[in-house]
Design a protein around this motif. Structure first.
Motif, PDB file in Angstrom:
ATOM      1  N   LEU A 171       0.836  -1.209   0.000  1.00 19.86           N
ATOM      2  CA  LEU A 171       0.000   0.000   0.000  1.00 19.86           C
ATOM      3  C   LEU A 171       0.864   1.249   0.000  1.00 19.86           C
ATOM      4  N   ALA A 172       1.851   1.269   0.882  1.00 17.38           N
ATOM      5  CA  ALA A 172       2.718   2.438   1.008  1.00 17.38           C
ATOM      6  C   ALA A 172       3.514   2.686  -0.267  1.00 17.38           C
ATOM      7  N   GLU A 173       4.137   1.636  -0.794  1.00 24.12           N
ATOM      8  CA  GLU A 173       4.963   1.797  -1.991  1.00 24.12           C
ATOM      9  C   GLU A 173       4.141   2.184  -3.209  1.00 24.12           C
ATOM     10  N   THR A 174       2.968   1.602  -3.348  1.00 25.49           N
ATOM     11  CA  THR A 174       2.129   1.859  -4.514  1.00 25.49           C
ATOM     12  C   THR A 174       1.557   3.274  -4.506  1.00 25.49           C
ATOM     13  N   THR A 175       1.233   3.768  -3.329  1.00 25.93           N
ATOM     14  CA  THR A 175       0.592   5.072  -3.233  1.00 25.93           C
ATOM     15  C   THR A 175       1.550   6.213  -2.939  1.00 25.93           C
ATOM     16  N   GLY A 176       2.782   5.885  -2.546  1.00 29.02           N
ATOM     17  CA  GLY A 176       3.734   6.927  -2.190  1.00 29.02           C
ATOM     18  C   GLY A 176       3.498   7.509  -0.800  1.00 29.02           C
ATOM     19  N   ARG A 177       2.664   6.872  -0.038  1.00 28.14           N
ATOM     20  CA  ARG A 177       2.411   7.327   1.338  1.00 28.14           C
ATOM     21  C   ARG A 177       3.219   6.478   2.296  1.00 28.14           C
ATOM     22  N   LYS A 178       3.294   6.914   3.556  1.00 29.56           N
ATOM     23  CA  LYS A 178       4.016   6.158   4.572  1.00 29.56           C
ATOM     24  C   LYS A 178       3.109   5.084   5.158  1.00 29.56           C
ATOM     25  N   GLN A 179       3.724   4.023   5.662  1.00 28.37           N
ATOM     26  CA  GLN A 179       2.961   2.964   6.314  1.00 28.37           C
ATOM     27  C   GLN A 179       2.189   3.524   7.505  1.00 28.37           C
ATOM     28  N   SER A 180       2.790   4.467   8.209  1.00 24.54           N
ATOM     29  CA  SER A 180       2.125   5.057   9.379  1.00 24.54           C
ATOM     30  C   SER A 180       0.820   5.757   8.989  1.00 24.54           C
ATOM     31  N   PHE A 181       0.755   6.308   7.784  1.00 24.72           N
ATOM     32  CA  PHE A 181      -0.480   6.931   7.311  1.00 24.72           C
ATOM     33  C   PHE A 181      -1.610   5.905   7.286  1.00 24.72           C
ATOM     34  N   PHE A 182      -1.316   4.723   6.728  1.00 28.04           N
ATOM     35  CA  PHE A 182      -2.352   3.697   6.621  1.00 28.04           C
ATOM     36  C   PHE A 182      -2.715   3.108   7.979  1.00 28.04           C
ATOM     37  N   LEU A 183      -1.742   2.979   8.852  1.00 27.93           N
ATOM     38  CA  LEU A 183      -2.048   2.506  10.203  1.00 27.93           C
ATOM     39  C   LEU A 183      -2.960   3.504  10.912  1.00 27.93           C
ATOM     40  N   GLN A 184      -2.667   4.793  10.764  1.00 18.77           N
ATOM     41  CA  GLN A 184      -3.514   5.836  11.353  1.00 18.77           C
ATOM     42  C   GLN A 184      -4.931   5.755  10.782  1.00 18.77           C
ATOM     43  N   GLN A 185      -5.059   5.553   9.482  1.00 22.21           N
ATOM     44  CA  GLN A 185      -6.382   5.440   8.855  1.00 22.21           C
ATOM     45  C   GLN A 185      -7.152   4.242   9.419  1.00 22.21           C
ATOM     46  N   MET A 186      -6.461   3.117   9.576  1.00 19.37           N
ATOM     47  CA  MET A 186      -7.115   1.918  10.114  1.00 19.37           C
ATOM     48  C   MET A 186      -7.594   2.143  11.540  1.00 19.37           C
ATOM     49  N   ILE A 187      -6.767   2.780  12.354  1.00 21.11           N
ATOM     50  CA  ILE A 187      -7.152   3.041  13.743  1.00 21.11           C
ATOM     51  C   ILE A 187      -8.349   3.976  13.786  1.00 21.11           C
ATOM     52  N   GLU A 188      -8.284   5.076  13.046  1.00 18.80           N
ATOM     53  CA  GLU A 188      -9.372   6.047  13.063  1.00 18.80           C
ATOM     54  C   GLU A 188     -10.685   5.459  12.555  1.00 18.80           C
ATOM     55  N   SER A 189     -10.605   4.609  11.529  1.00 19.52           N
ATOM     56  CA  SER A 189     -11.849   4.064  10.971  1.00 19.52           C
ATOM     57  C   SER A 189     -12.385   2.885  11.783  1.00 19.52           C
ATOM     58  N   GLY A 190     -11.539   2.249  12.600  1.00 21.07           N
ATOM     59  CA  GLY A 190     -11.996   1.077  13.332  1.00 21.07           C
ATOM     60  C   GLY A 190     -12.215   1.254  14.812  1.00 21.07           C
ATOM     61  N   ILE A 191     -11.780   2.360  15.392  1.00 15.12           N
ATOM     62  CA  ILE A 191     -11.869   2.490  16.845  1.00 15.12           C
ATOM     63  C   ILE A 191     -13.317   2.563  17.335  1.00 15.12           C
ATOM     64  N   SER A 192     -14.202   3.177  16.579  1.00 13.20           N
ATOM     65  CA  SER A 192     -15.607   3.253  16.990  1.00 13.20           C
ATOM     66  C   SER A 192     -16.231   1.867  17.103  1.00 13.20           C
ATOM     67  N   THR A 193     -15.903   1.010  16.163  1.00 13.89           N
ATOM     68  CA  THR A 193     -16.421  -0.360  16.187  1.00 13.89           C
ATOM     69  C   THR A 193     -15.897  -1.109  17.409  1.00 13.89           C
ATOM     70  N   LEU A 194     -14.617  -0.950  17.699  1.00 10.03           N
ATOM     71  CA  LEU A 194     -14.025  -1.612  18.865  1.00 10.03           C
ATOM     72  C   LEU A 194     -14.603  -1.073  20.165  1.00 10.03           C
ATOM     73  N   GLU A 195     -14.796   0.234  20.242  1.00 14.05           N
ATOM     74  CA  GLU A 195     -15.402   0.828  21.443  1.00 14.05           C
ATOM     75  C   GLU A 195     -16.801   0.273  21.664  1.00 14.05           C
TER      76      GLU A 195
END
Length: 84
Positions: free
Chosen positions: A26-50
């Motif tokens: 994901l990071a290499e293909t999009t030119g973004r950092k891995q941390s960006f995608f981890l942040q996106q996953m946390i932000e989009s999934g934390i409500s479900t976990l809560e």
């Protein structure tokens, strides 16, 4: 866990080699950092976990923004970044 100068929390997470490879792709293909995608996953999934794990009264406080600040307890296991 450790906070950076920008007051962001630094977290270490163990993942399987397959997840690491997918994240790297994901990071290499999009030119973004891995941390960006981890942040996106946390932000989009934390409500479900809560919703799944928090008691209803605590969830209500979290969602309304009235959750009182927690006191930091000393961890039972030394932190990965605490220098020990």
């Amino acid at each position: 866990m450790k906070r950076t100068a920008g007051n962001k929390l630094v977290v270490a997470v163990r993942v399987t080699p397959q997840i690491e490879q997918r994240l790297r792709l994901l990071a290499e293909t999009t030119g973004r950092k891995q941390s960006f995608f981890l942040q996106q996953m946390i932000e989009s999934g934390i409500s479900t976990l809560e919703a799944a794990w928090l008691p209803p009264d605590v969830l209500s406080q979290v969602r309304s923004g009235t959750m009182p600040a927690r006191q930091e307890a000393s961890p039972a296991i030394p932190d990965l970044f605490d220098g020990h």
